[in-house]
Design an enzyme around this catalytic site. Structure first.
Site, PDB file in Angstrom:
ATOM      1  N   HIS A  13       0.767  -1.188  -0.036  1.00 15.71           N
ATOM      2  CA  HIS A  13       0.132   0.052   0.029  1.00 15.71           C
ATOM      3  C   HIS A  13       0.954   1.432  -0.112  1.00 15.71           C
ATOM      4  O   HIS A  13       2.012   1.208   0.326  1.00 15.71           O
ATOM      5  CB  HIS A  13      -0.768   0.035   1.192  1.00 15.71           C
ATOM      6  CG  HIS A  13      -0.195   0.012   2.632  1.00 15.71           C
ATOM      7  ND1 HIS A  13       0.251   1.137   3.191  1.00 15.71           N
ATOM      8  CD2 HIS A  13       0.122  -0.988   3.547  1.00 15.71           C
ATOM      9  CE1 HIS A  13       1.055   0.948   4.118  1.00 15.71           C
ATOM     10  NE2 HIS A  13       0.767  -0.224   4.547  1.00 15.71           N
ATOM     11  N   GLY A  14       0.208   2.438  -0.268  1.00 18.40           N
ATOM     12  CA  GLY A  14       0.873   3.715   0.009  1.00 18.40           C
ATOM     13  C   GLY A  14       1.095   4.216   1.156  1.00 18.40           C
ATOM     14  O   GLY A  14       0.741   3.421   2.124  1.00 18.40           O
ATOM     15  N   GLU A  15       1.809   5.189   1.239  1.00 19.74           N
ATOM     16  CA  GLU A  15       2.336   5.748   2.598  1.00 19.74           C
ATOM     17  C   GLU A  15       1.187   6.217   3.311  1.00 19.74           C
ATOM     18  O   GLU A  15       0.059   6.705   2.974  1.00 19.74           O
ATOM     19  CB  GLU A  15       3.273   7.014   2.582  1.00 19.74           C
ATOM     20  CG  GLU A  15       3.798   7.415   3.813  1.00 19.74           C
ATOM     21  CD  GLU A  15       4.683   8.348   3.663  1.00 19.74           C
ATOM     22  OE1 GLU A  15       5.993   8.077   3.021  1.00 19.74           O
ATOM     23  OE2 GLU A  15       4.378   9.755   3.927  1.00 19.74           O
ATOM     24  N   ARG A  17      -0.011   8.323   7.286  1.00 24.75           N
ATOM     25  CA  ARG A  17       0.688   9.229   8.424  1.00 24.75           C
ATOM     26  C   ARG A  17       1.409   8.352   9.336  1.00 24.75           C
ATOM     27  O   ARG A  17       2.619   8.686   9.773  1.00 24.75           O
ATOM     28  CB  ARG A  17      -0.423   9.972   8.998  1.00 24.75           C
ATOM     29  CG  ARG A  17       0.031  10.947  10.158  1.00 24.75           C
ATOM     30  CD  ARG A  17      -1.161  11.584  11.001  1.00 24.75           C
ATOM     31  NE  ARG A  17      -1.888  10.789  11.634  1.00 24.75           N
ATOM     32  CZ  ARG A  17      -1.772  10.321  12.900  1.00 24.75           C
ATOM     33  NH1 ARG A  17      -0.799  10.339  13.479  1.00 24.75           N
ATOM     34  NH2 ARG A  17      -2.657   9.313  13.495  1.00 24.75           N
ATOM     35  N   GLU A  18       0.871   7.316   9.655  1.00 29.93           N
ATOM     36  CA  GLU A  18       1.504   6.481  10.912  1.00 29.93           C
ATOM     37  C   GLU A  18       2.941   6.030  10.041  1.00 29.93           C
ATOM     38  O   GLU A  18       3.957   5.888  10.827  1.00 29.93           O
ATOM     39  CB  GLU A  18       0.640   5.207  11.078  1.00 29.93           C
ATOM     40  CG  GLU A  18      -0.506   5.733  11.913  1.00 29.93           C
ATOM     41  CD  GLU A  18      -1.537   6.240  11.257  1.00 29.93           C
ATOM     42  OE1 GLU A  18      -2.666   7.039  11.775  1.00 29.93           O
ATOM     43  OE2 GLU A  18      -1.600   6.267   9.797  1.00 29.93           O
ATOM     44  N   ASN A  19       2.987   5.538   8.859  1.00 29.35           N
ATOM     45  CA  ASN A  19       4.374   5.247   8.248  1.00 29.35           C
ATOM     46  C   ASN A  19       5.328   6.489   8.518  1.00 29.35           C
ATOM     47  O   ASN A  19       6.456   6.238   9.049  1.00 29.35           O
ATOM     48  CB  ASN A  19       4.153   5.038   6.865  1.00 29.35           C
ATOM     49  CG  ASN A  19       3.702   3.647   6.484  1.00 29.35           C
ATOM     50  OD1 ASN A  19       2.946   3.685   5.604  1.00 29.35           O
ATOM     51  ND2 ASN A  19       3.771   2.502   7.249  1.00 29.35           N
ATOM     52  N   ARG A  63      -5.973   1.099   3.793  1.00 33.86           N
ATOM     53  CA  ARG A  63      -4.808   1.591   3.129  1.00 33.86           C
ATOM     54  C   ARG A  63      -4.336   0.531   2.022  1.00 33.86           C
ATOM     55  O   ARG A  63      -4.035   1.196   0.833  1.00 33.86           O
ATOM     56  CB  ARG A  63      -3.704   1.672   3.963  1.00 33.86           C
ATOM     57  CG  ARG A  63      -3.218   0.529   4.917  1.00 33.86           C
ATOM     58  CD  ARG A  63      -2.189   1.034   5.804  1.00 33.86           C
ATOM     59  NE  ARG A  63      -1.533  -0.143   6.719  1.00 33.86           N
ATOM     60  CZ  ARG A  63      -2.025  -0.763   7.635  1.00 33.86           C
ATOM     61  NH1 ARG A  63      -3.404  -0.088   8.188  1.00 33.86           N
ATOM     62  NH2 ARG A  63      -1.386  -1.711   8.502  1.00 33.86           N
ATOM     63  N   GLU A  88      -1.908  -7.062   7.664  1.00 36.33           N
ATOM     64  CA  GLU A  88      -0.620  -7.078   8.358  1.00 36.33           C
ATOM     65  C   GLU A  88      -0.602  -7.846   9.746  1.00 36.33           C
ATOM     66  O   GLU A  88      -1.615  -8.181  10.031  1.00 36.33           O
ATOM     67  CB  GLU A  88      -0.141  -5.528   8.571  1.00 36.33           C
ATOM     68  CG  GLU A  88       1.088  -5.260   9.232  1.00 36.33           C
ATOM     69  CD  GLU A  88       2.033  -5.466   8.206  1.00 36.33           C
ATOM     70  OE1 GLU A  88       2.267  -6.876   8.398  1.00 36.33           O
ATOM     71  OE2 GLU A  88       2.988  -5.053   7.789  1.00 36.33           O
TER      72      GLU A  88
END
Length: 225
Positions: A13-15, A17-19, A63, A88
């Site tokens: 998945h794309g980025e 905020r938590e990443n 996400r 995940e």
């Protein structure tokens, strides 16, 4: 070279905020941020111009599912199959916390997180059901079935480590299992007998140089693999 029976494109998945903030996500249902949306736009353009997908699977977490939806926005004839087994790793009460230097130690002591063995068994079990049984059970055709899978960094790395460790899948020349950046593309070619080859792992060549410079490490993968 003979055409494989199935070609599986596994996309992280794309980025979020938590990443960006190094927060442990696990199975938190987080959203793509603006950077993530731009990243997905790039991978969607790259895949749309080169691959005609026959089927699609995604983690049911937003996400990942939104990543799949954007990639297949031009394909009204394909319905993405959302599956919890593609989620995940569950990090239990560690989810939502900032990563600390003792993350791996805390994970090993956690009584609420999914164990590494259970996580690996879930990932490999999904592959057996969805790819080896369901997809290989479809009628043979001259060209490979192209399957899109959108999931998560630690899941993708764990799945590939498990498949290679089982001897059912091998890495092609020059291919190594390592980091799984946001929107990176991993490709596994599967023969009719179920044996596979990883021909590409964690490729993010679709991103611009500026986007590459903005990339962040995956906290969840660092803790799990």
């Amino acid at each position: 070279m003979t055409e494989p029976a199935v070609r599986v494109y596994v996309v992280r998945h794309g980025e979020t905020r938590e990443n960006r903030e190094e927060i442990i996500q696990g199975q938190m249902d987080t959203d793509l941020n603006d950077v993530g949306l731009r990243q997905v736009g790039r991978v969607a353009d790259a895949l749309r111009s080169t691959v005609h997908f026959d089927a699609a699977y995604s983690s049911d977490l937003k996400r990942a599912f939104q990543t799949g939806e954007m990639i297949l926005a031009h394909r009204e004839d394909i319905q993405i199959r959302a599956e919890q087994d593609l989620r995940e790793r569950c990090f239990g009460d560690l989810e939502g916390q900032k990563r600390g230097a003792d993350f791996k130690a805390a994970l090993a002591l956690s009584t609420t997180a999914e164990s590494a063995d259970a996580f690996s068994a879930r990932a490999v079990g999904w592959w057996k059901k969805a790819i080896l049984q369901r997809t290989l059970g479809m009628p043979a055709q001259a060209e490979a079935y192209n399957v899109l899978v959108t999931s998560h960094g630690a899941f993708i790395a764990t799945l590939l480590h498990g498949l290679v460790g089982s001897g059912k899948v091998k890495c092609g020349p020059g291919v190594e299992i390592g980091r799984v950046p946001n929107t990176s593309v991993t490709i596994v070619e599967v023969e009719r007998d179920g044996l596979g080859t990883v021909v590409q792992f964690g490729d993010y060549g679709h991103l611009t140089r500026k986007m590459e410079g903005e990339m962040v490490d995956n906290v969840d993968q660092v803790g799990s693999v």
